[in-house]
Each structure stands twice: as C-alpha cells, then as structure tokens.
Design an enzyme around this catalytic site. Structure first.
Site, PDB file in Angstrom:
ATOM      1  N   ARG A 162       0.832  -1.213   0.000  1.00  0.00           N
ATOM      2  CA  ARG A 162       0.000   0.000   0.000  1.00  0.00           C
ATOM      3  C   ARG A 162       0.869   1.266   0.000  1.00  0.00           C
ATOM      4  O   ARG A 162       0.554   2.264   0.647  1.00  0.00           O
ATOM      5  CB  ARG A 162      -0.962   0.005   1.191  1.00  0.00           C
ATOM      6  CG  ARG A 162      -1.916  -1.172   1.207  1.00  0.00           C
ATOM      7  CD  ARG A 162      -2.793  -1.245  -0.056  1.00  0.00           C
ATOM      8  NE  ARG A 162      -3.599  -2.451  -0.036  1.00  0.00           N
ATOM      9  CZ  ARG A 162      -3.236  -3.600  -0.641  1.00  0.00           C
ATOM     10  NH1 ARG A 162      -2.097  -3.664  -1.313  1.00  0.00           N
ATOM     11  NH2 ARG A 162      -4.018  -4.650  -0.597  1.00  0.00           N
ATOM     12  N   SER A 225     -10.737  -0.856   3.384  1.00  0.00           N
ATOM     13  CA  SER A 225     -10.036  -1.215   4.617  1.00  0.00           C
ATOM     14  C   SER A 225      -9.559   0.040   5.339  1.00  0.00           C
ATOM     15  O   SER A 225      -8.909   0.896   4.739  1.00  0.00           O
ATOM     16  CB  SER A 225      -8.839  -2.117   4.308  1.00  0.00           C
ATOM     17  OG  SER A 225      -9.268  -3.341   3.748  1.00  0.00           O
ATOM     18  N   GLU A 303      -4.975   3.072   6.637  1.00  0.00           N
ATOM     19  CA  GLU A 303      -4.774   3.005   5.186  1.00  0.00           C
ATOM     20  C   GLU A 303      -5.461   4.181   4.516  1.00  0.00           C
ATOM     21  O   GLU A 303      -5.034   4.670   3.474  1.00  0.00           O
ATOM     22  CB  GLU A 303      -5.322   1.679   4.648  1.00  0.00           C
ATOM     23  CG  GLU A 303      -5.096   1.463   3.160  1.00  0.00           C
ATOM     24  CD  GLU A 303      -5.472   0.066   2.717  1.00  0.00           C
ATOM     25  OE1 GLU A 303      -6.015  -0.050   1.591  1.00  0.00           O
ATOM     26  OE2 GLU A 303      -5.249  -0.897   3.460  1.00  0.00           O
TER      27      GLU A 303
END
Length: 309
Positions: A162, A225, A303
């Site tokens: 990520r 998420s 995130e």
C-alpha cells in the site's frame, strides 16, 4: 476545464462526508494541470489529486486548497500490442481489468472489484486476492511542479505494501511538491500461458467479486479497509496479519461513535451507518487504534488518507 468554488466533498467521496473544497478543478490536459498548479501556487494554496474518492476522509472543515480531478482525456486505454497497455490515470481500475479479461490477458483481473481509478491504484499500490498493481506495471508517467513529465520504471517507483514513491507528506503537498500521475504502462500475460482462457479469467474475477460482496459491507458508505495489514514474523519470512482479527478480538465490531460504526460484517471497515460526520469516523478510527493497542500492544496504521482539517 471545469472550475467550482466551495464544492462539498461529500459529493465526491465514498464515505459521503466532508466539508467544502475551496476550489475544485476538472482538467483535460497537462497544460490545464500546470495552469491550475500555478493558480494555486500564486495563492499559496495546496492541492490534492482526486480519483474516485474511495480511500479518502475529508475533514468536516473541508480543504482550503484545490482539488484536481482528471477528465475524460485521461481515461483512455491504449493497446500497444502483445499484452502491453498504456492506461490513463483517470481510467476505472475495474474497467481496465474487465477489458484485459475480454482480450484474454491475465494479471490484473482479480482487481476488478477495487472501486478506484488507475492513478489512485498506482499511488496506493492497490491489491487484492494475491494481485498487486505493481506486479504487472512496467512504467509510470507523472508530472512534477516544474511541468516536467517523468517516466519511471516500476523499480524506480518504490512500490511496497500500500505504498509508492508518489506518496508525500501533507507538508510537502502543501508546498506543491507532489507529482501527479498521468498514466501507467502494463505488461500482461496471455491467459493460455497459464492454461487459462477468457472464460476462466471471468470466473476467477466473479469469484473474487462474490467474496468481496459476502465479506464486506458494500451496501453502506465506506472507504475500504481502514487499517493496513500488519507485518509479523522473521524478516526473511514475513507474514501479514489482517487487522480485522485484532479489532474483532477487542470486541469492537458494531461499536459506534456518532453515526460511524465498526462494521458488523468486516471489522476492518468503518461505515457511515447513520449520517456520520468525518469527525465521527476519525474519532472511531482513533478509538479502535487505542483499544487494540491497549489489548494487544499493536499499533494499527490507517490506510485511509486524511485530508483537510
């Protein structure tokens, strides 16, 4: 170019929350991007590039700079032959994945359910079900503050979990130092090389979509998420643990602050359950971090990108 002032960001984010952006620009060319950046720099205002707003939480106070979104001219998929595609940053990741399936190429088909744009996927190195965008990306084209277009190989993009080298701090963004992703080139593999065909790829995509539907609260406003997976284990044999496990074990499923709720379907999702504010969502994410740390000594990392405030 489209220019809006005091544009509510609740219209442009999947959380359906957020205050007004001072300026909102929809651009159709590199020249227009440069014009916008100059306008903002002259006023000493920051900017943020918006894709589909699916991984973003904008403050209730809004964003005092300029939101830049890429228009139709950045939404082309060019077939360069032999499984090589140049894809504009404004292209829906799902649309590109489906196009690759129809043409019989594998490598990105499991990402079809990710709701963002190609630019956002590169920025975050999006991934799902064992596939990450960096695995098939060969180069990325981006624009810096001086108007120079850079073409970097995937190895030069500093991809990680990520993460990409295009991510900058809020301070650097405020100084106008962020580069804007324009396009990315991919090398996909013919399905038959792994004993598959378009039908098999379509089946695998549908299976991933069904898993997503069954395990995620897709019927409620959310931003995917909330927290990144956790790296555990030895350095030479790392493993990633889903944060939802620790959130659920901390007894936080269904916990609410205001209209924000830890999803009862998937603990790593915070949903806008009942007219939540951005403050509700942020406070709930911080509460989850606090409780998981108290119980397990683990620091969850968000995130979701926070903007404004």
């Amino acid at each position: 170019m489209v220019i809006l002032e005091n544009e509510p960001m609740s219209r442009h984010t999947s959380f359906k929350v957020g205050g007004e952006a001072r300026y909102f620009f929809k651009v159709e060319s590199v020249d227009e991007i440069l014009d916008v950046r100059k306008r903002l720099a002259d006023q000493n205002l920051p900017f943020f590039v918006l894709g589909n707003g699916t991984n973003l939480l904008v403050s209730d106070k809004g964003f005092g700079g300029g939101i830049i979104t890429l228009g139709k001219s950045f939404s082309e998929v060019q077939d360069l032959g032999n499984g090589k595609f140049k894809v504009g940053a404004g292209v829906s990741l799902g649309a590109f994945a489906r196009k690759s399936i129809k043409m019989g190429y594998s490598g990105i088909h499991k990402l079809a359910g990710i709701p963002g744009t190609l630019g956002g996927a590169i920025y975050m190195n999006a991934g799902a079900y064992g596939q990450e965008i960096c695995q098939t990306c060969v180069e990325v084209e981006s624009l810096d503050a001086n108007g120079t277009v850079h073409t970097r190989t995937a190895a030069q993009c500093d991809f990680g979990y990520r993460h990409s080298g295009f991510q900058v701090s809020s301070d650097d963004r405020a100084k106008g130092q962020a580069e804007i992703i324009l396009s990315a080139t991919f090398q996909l593999e013919p399905a038959e090389m792994s004993g598959k065909d378009s039908y098999t790829l379509e089946t695998e995509m549908q299976e991933c979509m069904a898993k997503r539907k069954a395990s995620q609260p897709l019927n409620m406003p959310n931003a995917g998420s909330t927290f990144k997976r956790l790296d555990v284990g030895a350095e030479d044999m790392p493993q990633q643990i889903a944060p939802g496990y620790y959130i659920e074990q901390a007894g936080l499923k269904g916990h609410r602050i205001g209209g924000a709720e830890v999803s009862t379907v998937h603990a790593n999702f915070i949903v806008n359950a009942d007219n939540a504010t951005a403050s509700d969502i942020k406070a709930l994410s911080e509460y989850v971090q606090q409780k998981v740390f108290e119980k397990f000594g683990i620091q969850l990392k968000r995130e979701i990108i926070l903007l404004g405030g």
